[in-house]
Design an enzyme around this catalytic site. Sequence first.
Site, PDB file in Angstrom:
ATOM      1  N   HIS A 158      42.344  27.557  35.148  1.00  8.26           N
ATOM      2  CA  HIS A 158      42.643  28.600  34.126  1.00  8.26           C
ATOM      3  C   HIS A 158      42.025  29.855  34.485  1.00  8.26           C
ATOM      4  O   HIS A 158      41.688  30.746  33.438  1.00  8.26           O
ATOM      5  CB  HIS A 158      42.191  28.096  32.682  1.00  8.26           C
ATOM      6  CG  HIS A 158      42.704  26.818  32.500  1.00  8.26           C
ATOM      7  ND1 HIS A 158      43.800  26.344  31.808  1.00  8.26           N
ATOM      8  CD2 HIS A 158      42.136  25.593  32.645  1.00  8.26           C
ATOM      9  CE1 HIS A 158      43.853  25.153  31.540  1.00  8.26           C
ATOM     10  NE2 HIS A 158      42.941  24.459  32.179  1.00  8.26           N
ATOM     11  N   SER A 279      43.300  55.720  48.388  1.00 13.88           N
ATOM     12  CA  SER A 279      43.880  56.465  47.162  1.00 13.88           C
ATOM     13  C   SER A 279      44.076  57.741  47.622  1.00 13.88           C
ATOM     14  O   SER A 279      43.313  58.460  48.067  1.00 13.88           O
ATOM     15  CB  SER A 279      43.286  56.105  45.907  1.00 13.88           C
ATOM     16  OG  SER A 279      43.716  57.181  45.183  1.00 13.88           O
ATOM     17  N   LYS A 285      38.414  54.555  46.570  1.00  8.41           N
ATOM     18  CA  LYS A 285      39.278  53.381  46.568  1.00  8.41           C
ATOM     19  C   LYS A 285      39.263  52.707  47.807  1.00  8.41           C
ATOM     20  O   LYS A 285      39.603  53.463  48.849  1.00  8.41           O
ATOM     21  CB  LYS A 285      40.656  53.837  45.919  1.00  8.41           C
ATOM     22  CG  LYS A 285      40.402  54.027  44.234  1.00  8.41           C
ATOM     23  CD  LYS A 285      40.474  52.660  43.625  1.00  8.41           C
ATOM     24  CE  LYS A 285      41.936  52.357  43.483  1.00  8.41           C
ATOM     25  NZ  LYS A 285      42.072  50.996  42.846  1.00  8.41           N
ATOM     26  N   GLU A 292      49.096  42.781  48.590  1.00  5.18           N
ATOM     27  CA  GLU A 292      50.027  42.874  47.335  1.00  5.18           C
ATOM     28  C   GLU A 292      51.367  42.931  47.707  1.00  5.18           C
ATOM     29  O   GLU A 292      52.363  42.526  47.213  1.00  5.18           O
ATOM     30  CB  GLU A 292      49.759  44.320  46.612  1.00  5.18           C
ATOM     31  CG  GLU A 292      48.324  44.263  45.886  1.00  5.18           C
ATOM     32  CD  GLU A 292      47.719  45.631  45.630  1.00  5.18           C
ATOM     33  OE1 GLU A 292      48.690  46.670  45.489  1.00  5.18           O
ATOM     34  OE2 GLU A 292      46.666  45.805  45.357  1.00  5.18           O
TER      35      GLU A 292
END
Length: 458
Positions: A158, A279, A285, A292
């Site tokens: 979970h 970024s 970043k 992804e």
Amino acid sequence: MNLWGGRFTGETDKHFAAFNASFRFDRRLIFADLRACAVHARALGRAGVLQQSEVAAITEGLKKIGEMAAEPGFLDRPEFAATEDVHSFIESRLVELIGQTGYKLHTARSRNDQVAVATRLFLREEIAALDDVMRDTQRAIIELAERYAADPLPGYTHLQKAQPVLFAHFLLAYFQMLSRDRARMADVKMRVNVLPLGSGALAGTNFPVDREWMAAELGFDSVTRNSLDAVSDRDYIIEFVNASAMTMMHLSRLAEDLIIYSTQEFGFIKLGDAISTGSSLMPQKKNPDSLELIRGKSARVFGHLTAALTMTKGLPLAYNKDLQEDKEALFDTIDTLTDSLRVTATVLRNIELNRDHARAAAISDYTNATDLADYLVRKGLEFRKAHEVIGRIVVYAIEQGKELAELTIDECRRFSPLFDEDIFEAISLESSLAGKKQTGGTAPEHVRQELAKAKADL
Ligand code: ARG
């Protein structure tokens, strides 16, 4: 010139012609198609339909087409842009090269069995190539697992901390998934590797081509048993896309785990610069775009699976042009899966485990509560009751702002008289891991064996 002019007096609408044409993508089948063509020509020779000199001329012509097609840019020539499909392309070039004899090659054959045999040949080899890529991804898993063979991190259910596991154990879970994926692909390959040639357009052929001989020549295990089925069956593509979708789903789950583990919040792993991006706005970043994209690309393969099933479900027997839509789905599935596997392997080779942080996380937040319950079981308490006792101890420890190992023996005895000094040993990270030594468990000794086995299996 197209392959079916005689029946027609009018011109094909040019938008429809472009809509109908598949050469732009099915040219990818050209080498497989040429090989099947050459065997078909020889089968026609053996059947007495073609003379040996004609077989020789056709064979030579096909070989030349193969050489030309291998030249960079050849298939992109503007004069070929209006070609209907790879099959008419081959026939046109053949006639240019060897003259009228080229028109004899299509005897005892239709594009329906031609496209099926070419696709099966092509796919058979793509599956073999994919297996190499899958193996390399498994190798990358093993390399990383070996590098951190004894390092723990928290395991989750979970997405809540559950129990400590070895990082290698976590990684080997994905090794298992890829092993099943490879087995599934090998199984699909058996049904891909069946020869449909000789089925004609739908009913079979009037000429005595020896199908078993063609199968043997082309390395097929057997021949299809029903011509209607053979020309309209795309199960082998659907199965392949299905197996690919499953693999993409596994890669996507791995990507998601690694994305989460690389966040500042979890901080278990560091992703290398080679597989990260920055970024345009926020200078600090570093983003896991590689992972992804793998996660995102799984969606398109699932889409291809749905498209292939939907394309087929309402088709009356036998061939229908709808089936031409199988190719882009198939090709894109192969490319997406291959790229995703490669990038996954590269990501795995560019990961560092934050050992100390992962270890500290593995033993905090009561991940040893189950081990403490098991301790009481070993002292004679029923498991359900032990569970209850430890649950209450956890509530107490949370209130005190302490881990279980920080409680005193007296505090523990308030909940059960069964506790003794040996509890601290029982709930240490080392004992927690070492205890799980059944097959499939995360005990270091067992994981080491699994790692060795995985390596040997490759
Ligand atoms: N390009 C076609 C396909 O991919 C080849 C078969 C064409 N057959 C036909 N009867 N029009 O399905």
